[in-house]
Design a protein around this motif. Structure first.
Motif, mmCIF file in Angstrom:
data_model
loop_
_atom_site.group_PDB
_atom_site.id
_atom_site.type_symbol
_atom_site.label_atom_id
_atom_site.label_comp_id
_atom_site.label_asym_id
_atom_site.label_seq_id
_atom_site.Cartn_x
_atom_site.Cartn_y
_atom_site.Cartn_z
ATOM 1 N N ARG A 43 -3.582 5.741 3.548
ATOM 2 C CA ARG A 43 -4.785 5.792 4.373
ATOM 3 C C ARG A 43 -5.232 4.408 4.817
ATOM 4 O O ARG A 43 -5.601 4.207 5.988
ATOM 5 C CB ARG A 43 -5.909 6.480 3.601
ATOM 6 N N THR A 44 -5.199 3.430 3.883
ATOM 7 C CA THR A 44 -5.708 2.101 4.224
ATOM 8 C C THR A 44 -4.949 1.467 5.392
ATOM 9 O O THR A 44 -5.572 1.097 6.402
ATOM 10 C CB THR A 44 -5.657 1.170 2.992
ATOM 11 N N PHE A 86 0.829 -1.210 0.000
ATOM 12 C CA PHE A 86 0.000 0.000 0.000
ATOM 13 C C PHE A 86 0.860 1.255 0.000
ATOM 14 O O PHE A 86 0.571 2.221 -0.707
ATOM 15 C CB PHE A 86 -0.933 -0.011 1.216
ATOM 16 N N ASN A 115 -0.704 4.670 -1.099
ATOM 17 C CA ASN A 115 -1.964 4.484 -0.379
ATOM 18 C C ASN A 115 -1.631 4.349 1.104
ATOM 19 O O ASN A 115 -1.430 3.251 1.621
ATOM 20 C CB ASN A 115 -2.693 3.245 -0.895
#
Length: 237
Positions: A96-97, A89, A94
């Protein structure tokens, strides 16, 4: 060592290479961390006693510390996998995840600590147990999200089962050596005896693991031994 290479592959658009490395990392973590978990369970007391078993650190303190170490060791595999899955991620920008999953895991950890300490009265082992359980939840959620994102991670059930059996055999070797030849060394306060106890169990565990891998042709474990000893010898040269 795998995580930076995985990030480079992803940032350069080499998706297939990244997925191959991801799969290799997943297998290698299982191959390394499952035996490590059983090693901690088998020689936890002797290692804690070697480090702390002197002065005002009583035998009861050694045992309780070993209990905490055992509880933390149960989360060793998922904690390692979380690093690998999170890297996927992060490399794709990414953030946030994995951040939201980590926050949720922290909340669950706090709730479990509250349950174990105040309701179940488990004492000092509570934090270690809560941390390990939270690590499994963190890994499971990341696993599901990564699958949805196209990063299918096979469970490698055959590898896991074979590695668990190999690790159980190695742990039994360490405990058997301890039972037959060194029962008087358990919780000894003499430094020389503590060293002897720890290294006797450690050597028995490694020998048992290698013997099982050799007899039952556990290819991944044999590759691990080969990589470790070949790298060690080349670095020495």
């Amino acid at each position: 060592t795998i995580v930076p290479r995985l990030a480079r592959y992803l940032k350069s658009g080499q998706i297939e290479q990244a997925k191959d490395l991801f799969s290799f990392g997943y297998k290698r973590i299982m191959t390394v961390m499952i035996p490590c978990t059983f090693a901690i369970l088998a020689i936890g007391i002797s290692s804690v006693n070697l480090l702390y078993g002197r002065g005002n650190f009583s035998e009861i303190a050694v045992i309780k510390t070993a209990f905490c170490l055992w509880a933390y060791s149960l989360g060793l595999v998922p904690s390692s996998l979380v690093i690998l899955f999170s890297a996927v991620f992060y490399a794709q920008n990414n953030f946030r995840t994995p951040m939201f999953i980590s926050v949720a895991t922290v909340i669950i950890n706090i709730a479990l600590n509250t349950l174990f300490v105040f309701q179940l009265q488990l004492g000092v082992i509570s934090t270690a147990l809560a941390t390990s359980i939270s690590a499994y939840l963190n890994y499971w959620i990341l696993y599901r999200f990564s699958n949805k994102a196209g990063w299918e991670a096979p469970l490698f059930l055959s590898l896991i089962v074979k590695t668990i059996f190999a690790s159980i055999f190695a742990a039994l070797c360490a405990l058997l050596i301890d039972f037959l030849f060194a029962p008087s060394l358990v919780l000894t306060r003499d430094t020389t005896s503590q060293l002897l106890h720890f290294f006797t169990q450690g050597i028995a565990f490694v020998a048992g693991l290698f013997l099982y891998a050799k007899v039952f042709k556990h290819r991944d474990l044999l590759e691990l031994f080969s990589d470790f000893f070949l790298k060690s010898s080349s670095e020495t040269k």
